[in-house]
Design a protein around this motif. Structure first.
Motif, PDB file in Angstrom:
ATOM      1  N   LEU A  55      44.548  27.410  39.924  1.00  0.00           N
ATOM      2  CA  LEU A  55      45.510  28.066  40.806  1.00  0.00           C
ATOM      3  C   LEU A  55      46.072  27.084  41.832  1.00  0.00           C
ATOM      4  CD1 LEU A  55      46.949  30.634  41.757  1.00  0.00           C
ATOM      5  CD2 LEU A  55      44.940  31.124  43.164  1.00  0.00           C
TER       6      LEU A  55
ATOM      7  N   ILE B 102      39.736  33.666  37.981  1.00  0.00           N
ATOM      8  CA  ILE B 102      39.177  34.146  39.247  1.00  0.00           C
ATOM      9  C   ILE B 102      38.722  35.598  39.106  1.00  0.00           C
ATOM     10  CG2 ILE B 102      39.791  34.791  41.621  1.00  0.00           C
ATOM     11  CD1 ILE B 102      41.542  32.208  41.647  1.00  0.00           C
ATOM     12  N   PHE B 103      39.506  36.406  38.423  1.00  0.00           N
ATOM     13  CA  PHE B 103      39.154  37.815  38.262  1.00  0.00           C
ATOM     14  C   PHE B 103      38.063  38.045  37.219  1.00  0.00           C
ATOM     15  CE2 PHE B 103      43.364  38.613  40.273  1.00  0.00           C
ATOM     16  CZ  PHE B 103      42.869  39.335  41.355  1.00  0.00           C
TER      17      PHE B 103
ATOM     18  N   GLY C  45      39.073  28.565  38.002  1.00  0.00           N
ATOM     19  CA  GLY C  45      40.207  29.404  38.366  1.00  0.00           C
ATOM     20  C   GLY C  45      40.857  28.960  39.659  1.00  0.00           C
ATOM     21  N   LEU C  46      40.042  28.689  40.678  1.00  0.00           N
ATOM     22  CA  LEU C  46      40.589  28.213  41.947  1.00  0.00           C
ATOM     23  C   LEU C  46      41.273  26.863  41.785  1.00  0.00           C
ATOM     24  CD1 LEU C  46      37.690  29.202  44.371  1.00  0.00           C
ATOM     25  CD2 LEU C  46      39.975  30.242  44.227  1.00  0.00           C
TER      26      LEU C  46
ATOM     27  N   GLY D  22      44.522  30.349  36.292  1.00  0.00           N
ATOM     28  CA  GLY D  22      43.636  30.351  37.449  1.00  0.00           C
ATOM     29  C   GLY D  22      43.349  31.758  37.946  1.00  0.00           C
ATOM     30  N   ILE D  23      44.377  32.572  38.060  1.00  0.00           N
ATOM     31  CA  ILE D  23      44.197  33.958  38.516  1.00  0.00           C
ATOM     32  C   ILE D  23      43.318  34.728  37.537  1.00  0.00           C
ATOM     33  CG2 ILE D  23      45.422  36.139  38.891  1.00  0.00           C
ATOM     34  CD1 ILE D  23      47.742  34.395  40.037  1.00  0.00           C
TER      35      ILE D  23
ATOM     36  N   ALA E 285      48.617  28.283  37.229  1.00  0.00           N
ATOM     37  CA  ALA E 285      48.334  29.306  38.234  1.00  0.00           C
ATOM     38  C   ALA E 285      47.939  30.628  37.566  1.00  0.00           C
ATOM     39  CB  ALA E 285      49.548  29.504  39.142  1.00  0.00           C
ATOM     40  N   ALA E 286      48.618  30.994  36.475  1.00  0.00           N
ATOM     41  CA  ALA E 286      48.277  32.238  35.764  1.00  0.00           C
ATOM     42  C   ALA E 286      46.866  32.172  35.174  1.00  0.00           C
ATOM     43  CB  ALA E 286      49.306  32.509  34.668  1.00  0.00           C
TER      44      ALA E 286
END
Length: 186
Positions: free
Chosen positions: A169, A36-37, A165-166, A32-33, A29-30
Motif C-alpha cells: 500500500l 491488510i484485510f 499489505g502495508l 496491499g489493501i 495499493a489494491a
C-alpha cells in the motif's frame, strides 16, 4: 512557426512511463489493501506461492542440469537445483515452518528496503519535488521490519500478510504520488 509548450508533439514514451507508474502504483495499493484485510490468508498464500515457485524452479533446473551432463559443471547445477527443489517441497509439506522462514526473510527485506528508500528519497530531494513520499515509503517499510522483529514468533501467522499489505500500500501510494507531479510537468 511558433509552438505552444503544451503542443501534441510531446514525447509519448514519457507520458506512457508516467501512466505505467500510476497503474503499477494502483495495482500495488489494491493488493496491499486486500492483504491488510486478510492477513492470515495473505501470509499462507505467499508461503504457498514461494514454495511452488521454488519447487518448479528446482525441477526445471534439475532437468536442465541433467541435459547438460557432458559438461563438467552439470554436477554443480544438479546440486544447486536439487537443493531448491527440496526446499520447495519442504515448504509445501511444512507450511508453518515455511511461514516462519519467510517471515524472517521479509523482516530483513523490509529493513533493507526501508533504509534504501529513505536514503534514495533524501538523495533525490534536490531533483524531485515530492521526494518525501519515498522517505515515507521507506519509513513504512522499516517500521514493518521492526514490528516483525519485536513480534517474533507469536505474530508470524498474520504479521507477514499484514506487513506485506502495508508495504504494498505505501509503495503503491508513493508511486501514484510520484507520477502525479511528473504528469503535470510535461
Amino acid at each position: 512557426m511558433q509552438t505552444h509548450p503544451r503542443s501534441p508533439t510531446r514525447p509519448t514514451a514519457k507520458r506512457n512511463g508516467f501512466r505505467n507508474l500510476r497503474v503499477v502504483g494502483c495495482i500495488l495499493a489494491a493488493f496491499g489493501i486486500l492483504a491488510i484485510f486478510l492477513p492470515r490468508v495473505a501470509t499462507f498464500e505467499a508461503e504457498l506461492l514461494v514454495a511452488w515457485m521454488l519447487t518448479l524452479w528446482g525441477a526445471v533446473g534439475l532437468w536442465f542440469s541433467r541435459s547438460i551432463r557432458p559438461a563438467p559443471e552439470w554436477r554443480y547445477g544438479f546440486a544447486a537445483f536439487g537443493f531448491l527443489f527440496l526446499v520447495g517441497v519442504a515448504l509445501i509439506l511444512f507450511p508453518l515452518a515455511g511461514i516462519a522462514a519467510l517471515t524472517v526473510l521479509m523482516m530483513l527485506s523490509f529493513l533493507m528496503e526501508g533504509i534504501l528508500s529513505i536514503l534514495f528519497g533524501l538523495r533525490s530531494s534536490a531533483h524531485v519535488s515530492n521526494w518525501g513520499w519515498l522517505v515515507f515509503s521507506g519509513l513504512c517499510s522499516f517500521a514493518a521490519g521492526v514490528v516483525i522483529l519485536f513480534g517474533w514468533p507469536w505474530t508470524a501467522s498474520w504479521t507477514l500478510g499484514l506487513m506485506m499489505g502495508l508495504n504494498f500500500l505505501s509503495t503503491g501510494l508513493s508511486l501514484v504520488m510520484l507520477a502525479k507531479p511528473a504528469r503535470n510537468m510535461r
